[in-house]
Design a protein around this motif. Structure first.
Motif, PDB file in Angstrom:
ATOM      1  N   ARG A 164       0.814  -1.218   0.000  1.00  0.00           N
ATOM      2  CA  ARG A 164       0.000   0.000   0.000  1.00  0.00           C
ATOM      3  C   ARG A 164       0.850   1.273   0.000  1.00  0.00           C
ATOM      4  NH1 ARG A 164      -4.186  -1.806   4.858  1.00  0.00           N
ATOM      5  NH2 ARG A 164      -5.220  -3.500   3.706  1.00  0.00           N
ATOM      6  N   GLY A 165       2.165   1.137   0.003  1.00  0.00           N
ATOM      7  CA  GLY A 165       3.023   2.304   0.132  1.00  0.00           C
ATOM      8  C   GLY A 165       3.279   3.016  -1.186  1.00  0.00           C
ATOM      9  N   ARG A 166       4.165   3.996  -1.111  1.00  0.00           N
ATOM     10  CA  ARG A 166       4.581   4.699  -2.318  1.00  0.00           C
ATOM     11  C   ARG A 166       5.375   3.759  -3.216  1.00  0.00           C
ATOM     12  NH1 ARG A 166       5.050   8.825   1.614  1.00  0.00           N
ATOM     13  NH2 ARG A 166       3.787  10.663   1.093  1.00  0.00           N
ATOM     14  N   THR A 167       5.375   4.061  -4.505  1.00  0.00           N
ATOM     15  CA  THR A 167       6.081   3.214  -5.463  1.00  0.00           C
ATOM     16  C   THR A 167       7.425   3.841  -5.814  1.00  0.00           C
ATOM     17  OG1 THR A 167       4.676   4.275  -7.136  1.00  0.00           O
ATOM     18  CG2 THR A 167       4.092   2.058  -6.446  1.00  0.00           C
ATOM     19  N   ASP A 168       8.481   3.115  -5.496  1.00  0.00           N
ATOM     20  CA  ASP A 168       9.833   3.605  -5.693  1.00  0.00           C
ATOM     21  C   ASP A 168      10.249   3.514  -7.157  1.00  0.00           C
ATOM     22  OD1 ASP A 168      12.332   4.538  -4.423  1.00  0.00           O
ATOM     23  OD2 ASP A 168      13.128   2.646  -5.180  1.00  0.00           O
ATOM     24  N   THR A 169       9.736   2.519  -7.863  1.00  0.00           N
ATOM     25  CA  THR A 169      10.037   2.291  -9.275  1.00  0.00           C
ATOM     26  C   THR A 169       8.727   2.082 -10.015  1.00  0.00           C
ATOM     27  OG1 THR A 169      12.124   1.204  -8.708  1.00  0.00           O
ATOM     28  CG2 THR A 169      11.257   0.816 -10.919  1.00  0.00           C
ATOM     29  N   ILE A 170       8.563   2.743 -11.164  1.00  0.00           N
ATOM     30  CA  ILE A 170       7.345   2.594 -11.955  1.00  0.00           C
ATOM     31  C   ILE A 170       7.722   2.417 -13.419  1.00  0.00           C
ATOM     32  CG2 ILE A 170       5.100   3.580 -12.554  1.00  0.00           C
ATOM     33  CD1 ILE A 170       5.454   5.504 -10.173  1.00  0.00           C
ATOM     34  N   MET A 171       7.205   1.361 -14.030  1.00  0.00           N
ATOM     35  CA  MET A 171       7.407   1.122 -15.459  1.00  0.00           C
ATOM     36  C   MET A 171       6.090   0.707 -16.096  1.00  0.00           C
ATOM     37  SD  MET A 171      10.944  -1.045 -15.888  1.00  0.00           S
ATOM     38  CE  MET A 171      12.551  -0.376 -15.426  1.00  0.00           C
ATOM     39  N   LEU A 172       5.888   1.136 -17.328  1.00  0.00           N
ATOM     40  CA  LEU A 172       4.830   0.581 -18.152  1.00  0.00           C
ATOM     41  C   LEU A 172       5.491  -0.425 -19.090  1.00  0.00           C
ATOM     42  CD1 LEU A 172       1.865   0.595 -19.198  1.00  0.00           C
ATOM     43  CD2 LEU A 172       2.599   2.276 -20.886  1.00  0.00           C
ATOM     44  N   ALA A 173       5.088  -1.690 -18.983  1.00  0.00           N
ATOM     45  CA  ALA A 173       5.651  -2.752 -19.821  1.00  0.00           C
ATOM     46  C   ALA A 173       4.616  -3.156 -20.856  1.00  0.00           C
ATOM     47  CB  ALA A 173       6.047  -3.949 -18.971  1.00  0.00           C
ATOM     48  N   GLN A 174       5.018  -3.124 -22.112  1.00  0.00           N
ATOM     49  CA  GLN A 174       4.125  -3.478 -23.209  1.00  0.00           C
ATOM     50  C   GLN A 174       4.714  -4.682 -23.940  1.00  0.00           C
ATOM     51  OE1 GLN A 174       3.944  -1.147 -27.002  1.00  0.00           O
ATOM     52  NE2 GLN A 174       1.847  -0.705 -26.364  1.00  0.00           N
ATOM     53  N   ALA A 175       4.006  -5.823 -23.883  1.00  0.00           N
ATOM     54  CA  ALA A 175       4.477  -7.057 -24.510  1.00  0.00           C
ATOM     55  C   ALA A 175       3.658  -7.338 -25.764  1.00  0.00           C
ATOM     56  CB  ALA A 175       4.364  -8.230 -23.537  1.00  0.00           C
ATOM     57  N   TRP A 176       4.341  -7.381 -26.918  1.00  0.00           N
ATOM     58  CA  TRP A 176       3.684  -7.643 -28.196  1.00  0.00           C
ATOM     59  C   TRP A 176       3.734  -9.129 -28.521  1.00  0.00           C
ATOM     60  CZ3 TRP A 176       1.504  -3.947 -31.582  1.00  0.00           C
ATOM     61  CH2 TRP A 176       1.619  -2.626 -31.153  1.00  0.00           C
ATOM     62  N   PRO A 177       2.805  -9.635 -29.330  1.00  0.00           N
ATOM     63  CA  PRO A 177       2.793 -11.067 -29.659  1.00  0.00           C
ATOM     64  C   PRO A 177       4.068 -11.553 -30.323  1.00  0.00           C
ATOM     65  CG  PRO A 177       0.703 -10.042 -30.273  1.00  0.00           C
ATOM     66  CD  PRO A 177       1.621  -8.926 -29.882  1.00  0.00           C
ATOM     67  N   ASP A 178       4.795 -10.672 -31.015  1.00  0.00           N
ATOM     68  CA  ASP A 178       6.014 -11.105 -31.701  1.00  0.00           C
ATOM     69  C   ASP A 178       7.246 -11.103 -30.805  1.00  0.00           C
ATOM     70  OD1 ASP A 178       6.518  -8.417 -31.402  1.00  0.00           O
ATOM     71  OD2 ASP A 178       6.650  -7.964 -33.543  1.00  0.00           O
TER      72      ASP A 178
END
Length: 394
Positions: A81-95
């Motif tokens: 529930r705490g603050r987020t030290d690291t944030i990434m958006l990961a996008q995985a494509w079918p290829d």
């Protein structure tokens, strides 16, 4: 047959291939068993998805019990529930393409419910769903799920991988007794164990601060990905899966896991990016001022899926529907992952529900009713939905 004693008494011969098969099976069970909890929860076959899967990956800060009678304060049980030290958006494509967008923790954004602030507070104020929405609003990309990682995930994953080799660009020396963080790394290319990797990734005492940390995070991900692709390390994969699984809170579905597995079978190719911007101040707080134009260009170039209607700009008009229908449809589409929906006012009059624009038919699948028309688009919209008298009452 093998004679074992008295006349006519024989035991069956144990064939060598059977013995070998049993030994191999025992070995497979021993290797795979650490990942058994993950497989029991998400057990599924790989599949090729129609488009990319977008996930928010975030590392959650440790929270300490400041009312404890001892110092250093002990860490509280992990609640995610705490603050987020690291944030990434990961996008995985079918290829097999995987695009990673690192989001500086101090990015100044307008968060659902709590208003303007640093994005690292979105999880604390709105939970994982609030963090997903903040990332979605920032990038304009639909977010399909999240995975929150505890501070123990990095050392456990690194040790399960047998250590990870990275380039330490400078001497890193720092001691934080209260946080039980002790960093002492020399420059040069070296294989770091789990404890050392935590120091490598958390070190902030240089001129780049959080932006320097993002570079090291991306280096870690790239190095780990290279090790995973090495066939000689295949036996470590169940150990790595187990290390992450026991230090993760996620809303991943079986279908999403199947899609991620399907992407992995195509050969993972990682591309790393960062939300562009500059250092700035909001009052006395140091923040990352996002360059919105540059971010929009980056997303359009590297992340946009032209076949996903959730990435489009959708204007909603109440032409002849019950009051509040436009707002309700906007909220519904946003709940489905549409990242850019707004309401437009136009003259009212008798009409049925229509949608116009090149992707109108795709959007109407999510609206649930209406027909495609060639009416003009609202300004700036890719699709315009005009709600008519056939709109269901709330």
């Amino acid at each position: 047959m093998i004679r074992t004693g008295g006349a006519g008494r024989y035991a069956p011969r144990v064939r060598t291939p059977v013995v070998v098969g049993l030994v191999v099976l025992a070995g497979v069970v021993a290797v795979v068993s650490p990942a058994a909890p993950f497989l029991a929860r998400y057990g599924t076959l790989p599949r090729k998805a129609e488009g990319p899967v977008n996930l928010v990956l975030a590392g959650v800060d440790v929270e300490y019990n400041e009312s404890a009678p001892v110092w250093p304060y002990p860490a509280q049980p992990e609640s995610y529930r705490g603050r987020t030290d690291t944030i990434m958006l990961a996008q995985a494509w079918p290829d097999g393409r995987v695009n990673l967008l690192s989001i500086p923790r101090d990015s100044w954004v307008n968060m659902p419910k709590s208003g303007w602030g640093k994005i690292n507070g979105a999880n604390r104020s709105g939970g994982p769903e609030g963090l997903m929405r903040a990332v979605q609003d920032l990038t304009g990309l639909p977010v399909d799920g999240y995975a929150l990682l505890s501070l123990n995930a990095v050392p456990a994953l690194t040790d399960a991988a047998g250590g990870v080799t990275v380039d330490v660009g400078q001497a890193m020396k720092y001691d934080d007794n209260a946080g039980n963080l002790h960093i002492d790394l020399k420059p040069g290319r070296q294989r770091l164990n789990g404890e050392q990797m935590v120091g490598f990734l958390r070190f902030r005492h240089d001129n780049l601060g959080d932006i320097g940390r993002i570079g090291r995070q991306q280096q870690f991900v790239g190095a780990l990905g290279a090790q995973v692709r090495n066939p000689l390390n295949a036996w470590r994969l169940p150990l790595m899966v187990a290390a992450v699984d026991r230090n993760m809170k996620s809303n991943l579905t079986r279908a999403q896991v199947a899609a991620l597995m399907g992407a992995g079978l195509s050969g993972v190719k990682i591309g790393t990016h960062q939300v562009p911007g500059t250092f700035g101040y909001r009052g006395a707080a140091s923040v990352w001022e996002v360059d919105r134009a540059a971010l929009n260009a980056l997303v359009a170039r590297e992340f946009r899926d032209p076949n996903d209607p959730r990435s489009l700009g959708v204007a909603v008009v109440n032409t002849d529907a019950p009051d509040g229908s436009a707002r309700r449809l906007k909220e519904r589409l946003e709940g489905l992952g549409y990242a850019n929906v707004w309401i437009v006012n136009e003259p009212r009059g008798p009409a049925k529900t229509t949608a116009s624009g090149a992707a109108a038919a795709r959007v109407l699948r999510d609206v649930g009713f209406g027909t495609v028309s060639d009416q003009p688009l609202a300004s700036g919209a890719d699709v315009t939905v005009r709600l008519g008298s056939d709109t269901p009452a709330p």
